[in-house]
Design a protein around this motif. Sequence first.
Motif, PDB file in Angstrom:
ATOM      1  N   ASN A 197      -4.016   4.357  -1.740  1.00  0.00           N
ATOM      2  CA  ASN A 197      -2.513   4.575  -2.484  1.00  0.00           C
ATOM      3  C   ASN A 197      -1.736   3.809  -1.876  1.00  0.00           C
ATOM      4  OD1 ASN A 197      -3.866   6.376  -4.579  1.00  0.00           O
ATOM      5  ND2 ASN A 197      -3.359   8.323  -3.450  1.00  0.00           N
ATOM      6  N   ASP A 198      -1.413   4.091  -0.487  1.00  0.00           N
ATOM      7  CA  ASP A 198      -0.686   3.306   0.305  1.00  0.00           C
ATOM      8  C   ASP A 198      -0.822   1.779  -0.067  1.00  0.00           C
ATOM      9  OD1 ASP A 198       0.407   5.676   1.371  1.00  0.00           O
ATOM     10  OD2 ASP A 198      -0.758   5.393   3.360  1.00  0.00           O
ATOM     11  N   GLY A 199      -1.835   1.358   0.174  1.00  0.00           N
ATOM     12  CA  GLY A 199      -1.989  -0.099  -0.193  1.00  0.00           C
ATOM     13  C   GLY A 199      -1.531  -0.560  -1.581  1.00  0.00           C
ATOM     14  N   ILE A 200      -1.668   0.190  -2.416  1.00  0.00           N
ATOM     15  CA  ILE A 200      -1.417  -0.051  -3.849  1.00  0.00           C
ATOM     16  C   ILE A 200       0.101  -0.247  -4.001  1.00  0.00           C
ATOM     17  CG2 ILE A 200      -1.395   0.749  -6.382  1.00  0.00           C
ATOM     18  CD1 ILE A 200      -4.274   1.700  -5.828  1.00  0.00           C
ATOM     19  N   VAL A 201       0.705   1.172  -3.506  1.00  0.00           N
ATOM     20  CA  VAL A 201       2.020   1.297  -3.805  1.00  0.00           C
ATOM     21  C   VAL A 201       2.742   0.260  -2.962  1.00  0.00           C
ATOM     22  CG1 VAL A 201       4.065   2.819  -3.404  1.00  0.00           C
ATOM     23  CG2 VAL A 201       2.127   3.702  -4.100  1.00  0.00           C
ATOM     24  N   PHE A 246      -6.750   0.663   3.038  1.00  0.00           N
ATOM     25  CA  PHE A 246      -5.434   0.144   2.824  1.00  0.00           C
ATOM     26  C   PHE A 246      -5.765  -1.175   2.229  1.00  0.00           C
ATOM     27  CE2 PHE A 246      -1.772  -2.551   3.370  1.00  0.00           C
ATOM     28  CZ  PHE A 246      -0.692  -1.827   2.891  1.00  0.00           C
ATOM     29  N   SER A 247      -6.342  -2.001   2.700  1.00  0.00           N
ATOM     30  CA  SER A 247      -6.888  -3.598   2.170  1.00  0.00           C
ATOM     31  C   SER A 247      -7.266  -3.397   0.736  1.00  0.00           C
ATOM     32  CB  SER A 247      -7.581  -4.150   3.019  1.00  0.00           C
ATOM     33  OG  SER A 247      -6.928  -4.251   4.318  1.00  0.00           O
ATOM     34  N   ALA A 248      -8.248  -2.410   0.712  1.00  0.00           N
ATOM     35  CA  ALA A 248      -8.888  -2.319  -0.535  1.00  0.00           C
ATOM     36  C   ALA A 248      -7.742  -1.875  -1.726  1.00  0.00           C
ATOM     37  CB  ALA A 248      -9.973  -1.343  -0.618  1.00  0.00           C
ATOM     38  N   GLY A 249      -6.910  -0.964  -1.584  1.00  0.00           N
ATOM     39  CA  GLY A 249      -5.902  -0.671  -2.551  1.00  0.00           C
ATOM     40  C   GLY A 249      -4.746  -1.759  -2.707  1.00  0.00           C
ATOM     41  N   ALA A 250      -4.505  -2.645  -1.555  1.00  0.00           N
ATOM     42  CA  ALA A 250      -3.468  -3.612  -1.682  1.00  0.00           C
ATOM     43  C   ALA A 250      -4.095  -4.805  -2.399  1.00  0.00           C
ATOM     44  CB  ALA A 250      -3.265  -3.997  -0.229  1.00  0.00           C
ATOM     45  N   THR A 268       1.401   9.143  -9.444  1.00  0.00           N
ATOM     46  CA  THR A 268       2.020   7.979 -10.355  1.00  0.00           C
ATOM     47  C   THR A 268       3.516   7.870 -10.403  1.00  0.00           C
ATOM     48  OG1 THR A 268      -0.103   8.063 -11.946  1.00  0.00           O
ATOM     49  CG2 THR A 268       2.089   7.246 -12.811  1.00  0.00           C
ATOM     50  N   PHE A 269       4.077   9.375 -10.532  1.00  0.00           N
ATOM     51  CA  PHE A 269       5.375   9.127 -10.347  1.00  0.00           C
ATOM     52  C   PHE A 269       6.101   8.697  -9.397  1.00  0.00           C
ATOM     53  CE2 PHE A 269       9.297  11.846  -8.754  1.00  0.00           C
ATOM     54  CZ  PHE A 269      10.152  11.322  -9.522  1.00  0.00           C
ATOM     55  N   TRP A 270       5.435   8.933  -7.903  1.00  0.00           N
ATOM     56  CA  TRP A 270       6.287   8.555  -6.707  1.00  0.00           C
ATOM     57  C   TRP A 270       6.147   6.820  -6.692  1.00  0.00           C
ATOM     58  CZ3 TRP A 270      10.042  10.584  -4.410  1.00  0.00           C
ATOM     59  CH2 TRP A 270      10.142  12.064  -4.467  1.00  0.00           C
ATOM     60  N   GLY A 271       4.732   6.468  -6.990  1.00  0.00           N
ATOM     61  CA  GLY A 271       4.487   5.137  -7.081  1.00  0.00           C
ATOM     62  C   GLY A 271       5.571   4.128  -7.964  1.00  0.00           C
TER      63      GLY A 271
END
Length: 211
Positions: free
Chosen positions: A5-9, A136-140, A190-193
């Motif tokens: 999640n951190d990586g995506i956001v 993190f890398s997978a999400g990013a 989703t909201f916080w992202g």
Amino acid sequence: MLGANDGIVSTSSLVLGVAASGVGSQGVLIAGVAGLVAGAMSMAAGEYVSVSSQADTELADLAREREELTTDPEHEFAELTEIYVKRGLDPKLAAEVAEQLMAHDALGAHARDELGISESLAARPVQAAFASAGTFSAGAALPLLVAVLFPAGALVWAVASSSLLFLALLGSLSARAGGAPLGAAAARVTFWGALAMAITFAVGALFGVAA
């Protein structure tokens, strides 16, 4: 899930912010890759330091317990017996269990039942660091892949919409794993992202105009 999640956001927000400033596709990708590497290293370093501190505390607790077993075994026996009594055993059976466990592995018994330290739950800093960097890398990588596949004109909407979809899916999976309501978890993440991406996009647009 949290690392992904951190990586995506963070990466999608960075990509959107840089794109909003008017930088070309190449600059957006460079910034995104740099954000992935920096974020993964930051996550790994932070996790390593945190878990290393936990490991140091566990070692100190074990050293103290080892000394107490040597200097005052009677007290340690009574302490372990009391633990088993509180868990539901009658005093006689609790004393028998404590006696047998201490005869087999006194430090292991106290580490597990008094301190909550076991082999499976012991702190492992390097493993934790790699796991944190990997998730993190997978999400990013997801918003970066979208940025590569879509042309510059559609990049902002493609990254924003796909990232929100990824976040909703991960939120739902996390909720399912924890037995929590899927809708609430997906809506929350989703909201916080979306808020993070919107603010970063606005900052990038502001600085782009100012430049």
